[in-house]
Write an enzyme that holds these catalytic residues in place. Structure first.
Site, PDB file in Angstrom:
ATOM      1  N   LYS A  59      -2.087   5.684 -26.593  1.00 35.74           N
ATOM      2  CA  LYS A  59      -2.422   6.218 -25.269  1.00 35.74           C
ATOM      3  C   LYS A  59      -1.319   7.100 -24.696  1.00 35.74           C
ATOM      4  O   LYS A  59      -1.552   7.851 -23.746  1.00 35.74           O
ATOM      5  CB  LYS A  59      -2.765   5.097 -24.293  1.00 35.74           C
ATOM      6  CG  LYS A  59      -1.608   4.233 -23.830  1.00 35.74           C
ATOM      7  CD  LYS A  59      -2.100   3.110 -22.930  1.00 35.74           C
ATOM      8  CE  LYS A  59      -0.982   2.242 -22.409  1.00 35.74           C
ATOM      9  NZ  LYS A  59      -0.109   2.932 -21.452  1.00 35.74           N
ATOM     10  N   ASP A  60      -0.110   7.039 -25.281  1.00 40.48           N
ATOM     11  CA  ASP A  60       0.995   7.863 -24.800  1.00 40.48           C
ATOM     12  C   ASP A  60       1.082   9.209 -25.505  1.00 40.48           C
ATOM     13  O   ASP A  60       1.905  10.056 -25.141  1.00 40.48           O
ATOM     14  CB  ASP A  60       2.335   7.129 -24.988  1.00 40.48           C
ATOM     15  CG  ASP A  60       2.493   5.949 -24.042  1.00 40.48           C
ATOM     16  OD1 ASP A  60       1.823   5.948 -22.989  1.00 40.48           O
ATOM     17  OD2 ASP A  60       3.274   5.037 -24.355  1.00 40.48           O
ATOM     18  N   ARG A 117      -5.508   7.217 -13.348  1.00 41.60           N
ATOM     19  CA  ARG A 117      -6.778   6.681 -13.834  1.00 41.60           C
ATOM     20  C   ARG A 117      -7.083   5.345 -13.174  1.00 41.60           C
ATOM     21  O   ARG A 117      -8.208   5.111 -12.692  1.00 41.60           O
ATOM     22  CB  ARG A 117      -6.704   6.517 -15.362  1.00 41.60           C
ATOM     23  CG  ARG A 117      -7.905   5.804 -15.972  1.00 41.60           C
ATOM     24  CD  ARG A 117      -7.682   5.527 -17.454  1.00 41.60           C
ATOM     25  NE  ARG A 117      -6.537   4.661 -17.686  1.00 41.60           N
ATOM     26  CZ  ARG A 117      -6.561   3.334 -17.614  1.00 41.60           C
ATOM     27  NH1 ARG A 117      -7.674   2.703 -17.265  1.00 41.60           N
ATOM     28  NH2 ARG A 117      -5.478   2.615 -17.867  1.00 41.60           N
ATOM     29  N   ARG A 118      -6.096   4.458 -13.131  1.00 41.65           N
ATOM     30  CA  ARG A 118      -6.319   3.145 -12.520  1.00 41.65           C
ATOM     31  C   ARG A 118      -6.524   3.269 -11.017  1.00 41.65           C
ATOM     32  O   ARG A 118      -7.340   2.547 -10.436  1.00 41.65           O
ATOM     33  CB  ARG A 118      -5.140   2.225 -12.835  1.00 41.65           C
ATOM     34  CG  ARG A 118      -5.095   1.782 -14.297  1.00 41.65           C
ATOM     35  CD  ARG A 118      -3.797   1.122 -14.661  1.00 41.65           C
ATOM     36  NE  ARG A 118      -3.818   0.607 -16.041  1.00 41.65           N
ATOM     37  CZ  ARG A 118      -2.745   0.407 -16.782  1.00 41.65           C
ATOM     38  NH1 ARG A 118      -1.533   0.676 -16.270  1.00 41.65           N
ATOM     39  NH2 ARG A 118      -2.845  -0.038 -18.013  1.00 41.65           N
ATOM     40  N   ARG A 174       7.501   1.663 -12.150  1.00 39.57           N
ATOM     41  CA  ARG A 174       7.974   2.076 -13.475  1.00 39.57           C
ATOM     42  C   ARG A 174       8.780   0.941 -14.081  1.00 39.57           C
ATOM     43  O   ARG A 174       9.085  -0.043 -13.426  1.00 39.57           O
ATOM     44  CB  ARG A 174       8.859   3.332 -13.368  1.00 39.57           C
ATOM     45  CG  ARG A 174       8.138   4.646 -13.048  1.00 39.57           C
ATOM     46  CD  ARG A 174       7.268   5.151 -14.175  1.00 39.57           C
ATOM     47  NE  ARG A 174       7.945   5.184 -15.469  1.00 39.57           N
ATOM     48  CZ  ARG A 174       8.763   6.154 -15.863  1.00 39.57           C
ATOM     49  NH1 ARG A 174       9.046   7.167 -15.056  1.00 39.57           N
ATOM     50  NH2 ARG A 174       9.314   6.120 -17.086  1.00 39.57           N
ATOM     51  N   ARG A 230       8.228  -4.865 -14.599  1.00 44.61           N
ATOM     52  CA  ARG A 230       7.129  -4.743 -13.641  1.00 44.61           C
ATOM     53  C   ARG A 230       6.658  -6.117 -13.166  1.00 44.61           C
ATOM     54  O   ARG A 230       6.375  -6.308 -11.977  1.00 44.61           O
ATOM     55  CB  ARG A 230       5.967  -3.965 -14.278  1.00 44.61           C
ATOM     56  CG  ARG A 230       6.340  -2.539 -14.640  1.00 44.61           C
ATOM     57  CD  ARG A 230       5.158  -1.771 -15.174  1.00 44.61           C
ATOM     58  NE  ARG A 230       5.584  -0.511 -15.780  1.00 44.61           N
ATOM     59  CZ  ARG A 230       4.796   0.529 -15.982  1.00 44.61           C
ATOM     60  NH1 ARG A 230       3.529   0.474 -15.622  1.00 44.61           N
ATOM     61  NH2 ARG A 230       5.259   1.629 -16.542  1.00 44.61           N
ATOM     62  N   CYS A 257      -1.881  13.388 -18.035  1.00 45.64           N
ATOM     63  CA  CYS A 257      -1.681  12.363 -16.999  1.00 45.64           C
ATOM     64  C   CYS A 257      -2.261  12.780 -15.651  1.00 45.64           C
ATOM     65  O   CYS A 257      -2.545  11.936 -14.813  1.00 45.64           O
ATOM     66  CB  CYS A 257      -0.185  12.084 -16.842  1.00 45.64           C
ATOM     67  SG  CYS A 257       0.547  11.278 -18.271  1.00 45.64           S
TER      68      CYS A 257
END
Length: 311
Positions: free
Chosen positions: A81-82, A131-132, A148, A154, A248
């Site tokens: 996904k990155d 997206r979230r 981050r 996190r 992104c």
């Protein structure tokens, strides 16, 4: 060739994922030695800024790809996904491991349930992902706050009271064995309710495309540990991401998956998309068919995205 140099980021998750690749190589090629080469990327250096403010998805892969191209490493391991929607010339994804859980997870402190939080006047959710944010912003009481750092960082920020909840990928939690912390609550979103990022839960193995003697062996090793089912869905998602120029700043969610219906295997491709300012209407596409219909379903998803003005 008795040593394969594997390029990876240095986070706990990146190293855990690289260990899975090494384990897969050892199972097929027990005589091959491997060595991790840790490479710090721009995304690792810019720890306090939201990713869209200083780059795109390539901020977590560019330096690793450069090391691959100039021969400092033999293969690169990435969170799929990155990856940017276009790889550097001379490189390709030669294989992927079996997909982990692709879902997103809402995490709160023990005793604080997602459903109860939504009844509060205001709640603070930690996520830097557009997206979230797009897929949860229909709850008017949510204030989004960037977050981050690695997964453990996190989670500790949540524990320290900086947020009412945070959203993370289930795959990373599982790989780091952080999915059963006794002081936390976990709510898993169905992939059709919160559409994941393309490639979420997939470990991608990148190689050079050249056909030198050494690289032919490296490519064969990557092919031999490739999970074909995951690779099929990975390529479906990548085609949509590339066609829609989705980085992104687009907030695109896309998932390709198989399921059984009346004893028959079916394919579903779903997307969710919006614009970077977050003020537009969220558009979704969902197509279902046989695996042989993949090209048609992909084309329809791309056409839907272009009609809605994503590109």
């Amino acid at each position: 060739m008795d040593l394969i140099r594997i390029g990876t980021r240095g986070s706990a998750l990146a190293l855990a994922q690289t260990d899975l690749v090494i384990e897969a190589i050892k199972q097929k090629y027990p005589g091959i030695n491997t060595r991790k080469v840790i490479i710090k990327t721009k995304g690792d250096k810019e720890k306090d800024k939201p990713v869209p403010s200083f780059g795109n998805k390539g901020v977590f892969s560019m330096e690793i790809e450069e090391a691959l191209l100039d021969g400092r490493i033999d293969i690169a391991v990435h969170s799929a996904k990155d990856l940017p929607y276009k790889l550097k010339e001379g490189l390709c994804i030669q294989g992927v491991l079996k997909r982990e859980d692709a879902r997103d997870v809402f995490i709160t402190k023990k005793g604080v349930l997602y459903e109860d939080l939504l009844k509060k006047e205001t709640i603070v959710i930690g996520t830097g992902s557009l997206r979230r944010r797009f897929q949860t912003r229909f709850h008017n009481n949510i204030e989004f706050k960037d977050i981050r750092g690695n997964i453990e960082t996190r989670i500790n920020k949540l524990r320290n009271g900086g947020y009412d909840g945070i959203i993370l990928a289930a795959a990373g939690l599982n790989r780091l064995k952080l999915c059963h912390e006794k002081d936390l609550e976990y709510k898993y979103f169905n992939v059709e309710d919160m559409v994941p990022a393309g490639g979420q839960g997939i470990i991608a193995i990148e190689t050079r495309t050249e056909d030198t003697k050494e690289n032919i062996l490296v490519k064969k090793i990557a092919e031999d540990i490739n999970d074909q089912e995951t690779f099929f869905h990975f390529n479906n998602e990548r085609q949509i991401i590339e066609a829609l120029n989705a980085g992104c700043n687009t907030g695109l969610g896309v998932i390709s998956f198989s399921f059984i219906n009346d004893g028959e295997e079916m394919l579903r491709i779903k997307t969710s998309m919006n614009f970077a300012d977050g003020h537009g209407i969220q558009h979704s596409y969902c197509g279902t068919g046989d695996k042989e219909d993949a090209d048609e379903l992909i084309a329809m998803a791309i056409e839907h995205g272009k009609k809605k003005g994503l590109v």
